[in-house]
Design an enzyme around this catalytic site. Structure first.
Site, PDB file in Angstrom:
ATOM      1  N   THR A   1       0.824  -1.207   0.000  1.00 36.45           N
ATOM      2  CA  THR A   1       0.000   0.000   0.000  1.00 36.45           C
ATOM      3  C   THR A   1       0.861   1.261   0.000  1.00 36.45           C
ATOM      4  O   THR A   1       1.929   1.284   0.583  1.00 36.45           O
ATOM      5  CB  THR A   1      -0.887   0.003   1.252  1.00 36.45           C
TER       6      THR A   1
ATOM      7  N   ARG B   1     -12.851  -8.837  -1.614  1.00 36.45           N
ATOM      8  CA  ARG B   1     -12.257  -8.423  -0.352  1.00 36.45           C
ATOM      9  C   ARG B   1     -11.810  -6.961  -0.386  1.00 36.45           C
ATOM     10  O   ARG B   1     -11.247  -6.479  -1.346  1.00 36.45           O
ATOM     11  CB  ARG B   1     -11.055  -9.319  -0.037  1.00 36.45           C
TER      12      ARG B   1
END
Length: 343
Positions: A208, A236
């Site tokens: 991320t 998800r």
């Protein structure tokens, strides 16, 4: 001669005082960015690749800092820095996004304005080159906070965004990671252990990206963007688009962007919890972030880290993994770029 020397000394002292006083009165500004935390082995990272990561992190933090130095808004600085990382295949965001179990890409992002407490987020988008831009559009151009999937992309079209094919995010390296992850998952599913529990023990490339910033007007902002977890299934969604979990900002308190095993960051509302400790317990940003990442989260079994900046420009970058790609700049000082604890 003595008079002239005394006069010169007085002028020099006055100039020095004015310089120091001006510096003291300058409003602080700061920015921190991250490119993900996880299993980042020194042995597996070649000197060339290590330098490539550091160069891109420096480029991102420098461009964000330039916005702040010129008196720009913290939101713009955050968006600018994240765009650099989204456009690099080195990071799990934008063009570097990992694959889902089915071989596609689903991207998430969020951004928050500490001045207004307004926020925008998108989840599961498949055709948006820079998800942080769409998250900002959701914040500024809609009455909602989070949009997902096809609906988010339909909104994007109304705002003039151009959709890209999902193959825009393809890469050989990420595809190999998918194949490796599938093999591990299949092996785990055949064992007596539940795969869902064992997911945290696999190397899922928690790459991320995110940025936090304080501008000269005292406004805080935070943003996070990700391709999610390698081999994720069933739509998800992790913590990156969840306000209070992966992203949070509040003027006078702090701004936080997180990276790691998202399920834990959601359960323990990591970003919001750090700011709550600063706001209600009057703890420093460094102490608050450490208590959440290196104590509460790690005790629960959660791995990852955060970048955080408070309303005075103090920065914290704790992580409980082997490494975390990160860079910081404060008040025009040179960038600090690091991967591991010691370098």
């Amino acid at each position: 001669m003595k008079i002239k020397l005394a006069t010169f000394s007085l002028i020099l002292s006055s100039a020095l005082f004015m310089s120091q006083n001006t510096h003291a009165n300058e409003k602080p500004f700061a920015i921190a960015i991250h490119g993900g935390a996880g299993t980042i082995s020194k042995a597996n990272l070649t000197p060339e690749l290590r330098q490539a990561y550091k160069d891109k992190l420096k480029e991102a933090v420098d461009k964000g800092s330039k916005v702040l130095e010129q008196g720009g808004d913290s939101l713009v600085a955050v968006q600018t820095a994240i765009n650099v990382l989204e456009n690099s295949p080195l990071f799990n965001a934008g063009v570097g996004s990992v694959y889902t179990y089915d071989g596609g890409h689903e991207l998430d992002a969020s951004i928050m304005d500490g001045k207004t407490m307004n926020a925008g987020a998108v989840a599961g988008v498949r055709h948006i080159a820079n998800p942080i831009d769409l998250a900002l559009a959701v914040m500024n151009k809609s009455e909602h906070v989070m949009l997902s999937g096809a609906g988010a992309e339909e909104f994007a079209l109304t705002q003039g965004f151009k959709l890209v094919p999902n193959s825009h995010f393809d890469s050989d390296a990420r595809y190999q990671q998918l194949l490796d992850a599938r093999q591990k998952l299949q092996a785990a599913e055949k064992s007596d252990q539940i795969a869902g529990i064992e997911m945290k023990d696999l190397d899922y490339k928690f790459g991320t990206v995110g940025a936090v910033a304080l501008d000269k007007n005292g406004n805080l902002a935070a943003g996070t963007s990700t391709g999610g977890m390698t081999a994720k299934r069933f739509g998800r969604i992790g913590d990156s688009p969840v306000i209070g979990a992966g992203t949070y900002a509040e003027n006078g308190v702090c701004a936080v962007s997180a990276t790691g095993h998202g399920e834990f960051f959601i359960r323990y509302q990591v970003a919001g919890d750090i700011c709550a400790k600063v706001k209600y317990q009057q703890k420093s940003i460094i102490q608050a972030a450490d208590e959440v990442i290196d104590q509460r989260l790690i005790t629960a079994g959660g791995s990852g880290g955060v970048i955080a900046v408070d309303h005075r420009g103090n920065i914290a970058t704790p992580f409980n993994t082997e490494g975390m790609y990160r860079a910081t700049r404060s008040n025009g000082e040179p960038a600090q770029v690091m991967i591991w604890q010691d370098q």
